[in-house]
Design a protein around this motif. Structure first.
Motif, short mmCIF file in Angstrom:
data_model
loop_
_atom_site.label_atom_id
_atom_site.label_comp_id
_atom_site.label_asym_id
_atom_site.label_seq_id
_atom_site.Cartn_x
_atom_site.Cartn_y
_atom_site.Cartn_z
N UNK A 101 8.00 -4.20 5.59
CA UNK A 101 8.99 -3.15 5.36
C UNK A 101 8.32 -1.89 4.85
N UNK A 102 9.03 -0.79 5.02
CA UNK A 102 8.66 0.47 4.41
C UNK A 102 9.70 0.75 3.34
N UNK A 103 9.21 1.19 2.17
CA UNK A 103 10.11 1.63 1.10
C UNK A 103 9.88 3.13 0.96
N UNK A 104 10.96 3.91 1.17
CA UNK A 104 10.80 5.37 1.10
C UNK A 104 10.88 5.86 -0.34
N UNK B 78 0.85 -1.17 0.00
CA UNK B 78 0.00 0.00 0.00
C UNK B 78 0.89 1.23 0.00
N UNK B 79 0.63 2.14 -0.94
CA UNK B 79 1.35 3.41 -0.99
C UNK B 79 0.62 4.42 -0.11
N UNK B 80 1.38 5.16 0.68
CA UNK B 80 0.80 6.05 1.68
C UNK B 80 1.46 7.43 1.57
N UNK B 81 0.66 8.48 1.55
CA UNK B 81 1.18 9.84 1.71
C UNK B 81 1.12 10.13 3.20
N UNK B 82 2.28 10.28 3.82
CA UNK B 82 2.34 10.50 5.27
C UNK B 82 1.95 11.95 5.55
N UNK B 83 0.89 12.12 6.33
CA UNK B 83 0.37 13.44 6.63
C UNK B 83 1.21 14.20 7.65
N UNK B 84 0.92 15.48 7.78
CA UNK B 84 1.70 16.38 8.64
C UNK B 84 1.63 16.02 10.12
N UNK B 85 0.60 15.31 10.54
CA UNK B 85 0.48 14.93 11.95
C UNK B 85 0.58 13.42 12.16
N UNK B 86 0.85 12.67 11.10
CA UNK B 86 0.97 11.21 11.23
C UNK B 86 2.23 10.86 12.01
N UNK C 213 5.97 12.87 2.81
CA UNK C 213 6.55 11.98 1.80
C UNK C 213 5.60 10.83 1.48
N UNK C 214 5.84 10.22 0.34
CA UNK C 214 5.10 9.02 -0.05
C UNK C 214 5.98 7.82 0.28
N UNK C 215 5.41 6.89 1.04
CA UNK C 215 6.10 5.65 1.37
C UNK C 215 5.24 4.48 0.92
N UNK C 216 5.85 3.32 0.81
CA UNK C 216 5.10 2.10 0.49
C UNK C 216 5.30 1.10 1.62
N UNK C 217 4.20 0.63 2.16
CA UNK C 217 4.21 -0.42 3.16
C UNK C 217 4.06 -1.75 2.43
#
Length: 148
Positions: A63-66, A26-34, A117-121
């Protein structure tokens, strides 16, 4: 809840250098308060106790892929590294009548450095050395917790 297996529905492509496996991402845009990426997992397999200490070392990892492609492993379990408990009512196709599980683990991983940033879990389970006995990973309660 999700189940990833090395059996029914798994692939044989060489994405892990394994004989068979499954990946859920799952690709995730990490929010400002996450702040925290959280999930629960339980690794289940037919291979213990016959193959603990052998080269047949099926594995699960998360894993997380940055954004730069860096991989950060945030959870891992394998046939040789886990503590196993017998479980009943599970009968993997083509296997025997025994199955074991690690029990449920909760992972809380700090993602505050990835804000904006966008990360992938990625969750990955795969066979090592053979594909005779199946393993599976149960994934549940995936969520992102915000800063308080």
């Amino acid at each position: 809840m999700a189940i990833l297996t090395t059996g029914v529905g798994s692939g044989t492509s060489d994405y892990t250098g394994a004989t068979e496996g499954s990946v859920l991402s799952q690709t995730i845009l990490v929010g400002a308060t996450d702040s925290i990426l959280s999930f629960d997992y339980n690794f289940v397999s037919e291979e213990p106790m016959e193959y603990v200490g052998s080269s047949f070392d099926d594995r699960f990892y998360a894993e997380i892929v940055d954004e730069n492609g860096n991989k950060i492993q945030i959870a891992t379990s394998s046939i040789n590294s886990a503590t196993w408990y017998a479980v009943s009512g599970i009968n993997f196709e083509g296997g025997d009548s025994t199955a074991y599980h690690t029990g449920w683990f909760t992972v809380d991983f700090d993602i505050s450095e990835y804000r904006g940033q966008i990360i992938t879990l990625r969750f990955v389970v795969y066979d090592v050395g053979d594909s005779a006995y199946d393993s599976a990973a149960l994934i549940d309660n995936v969520c992102i917790k915000i800063a308080e």
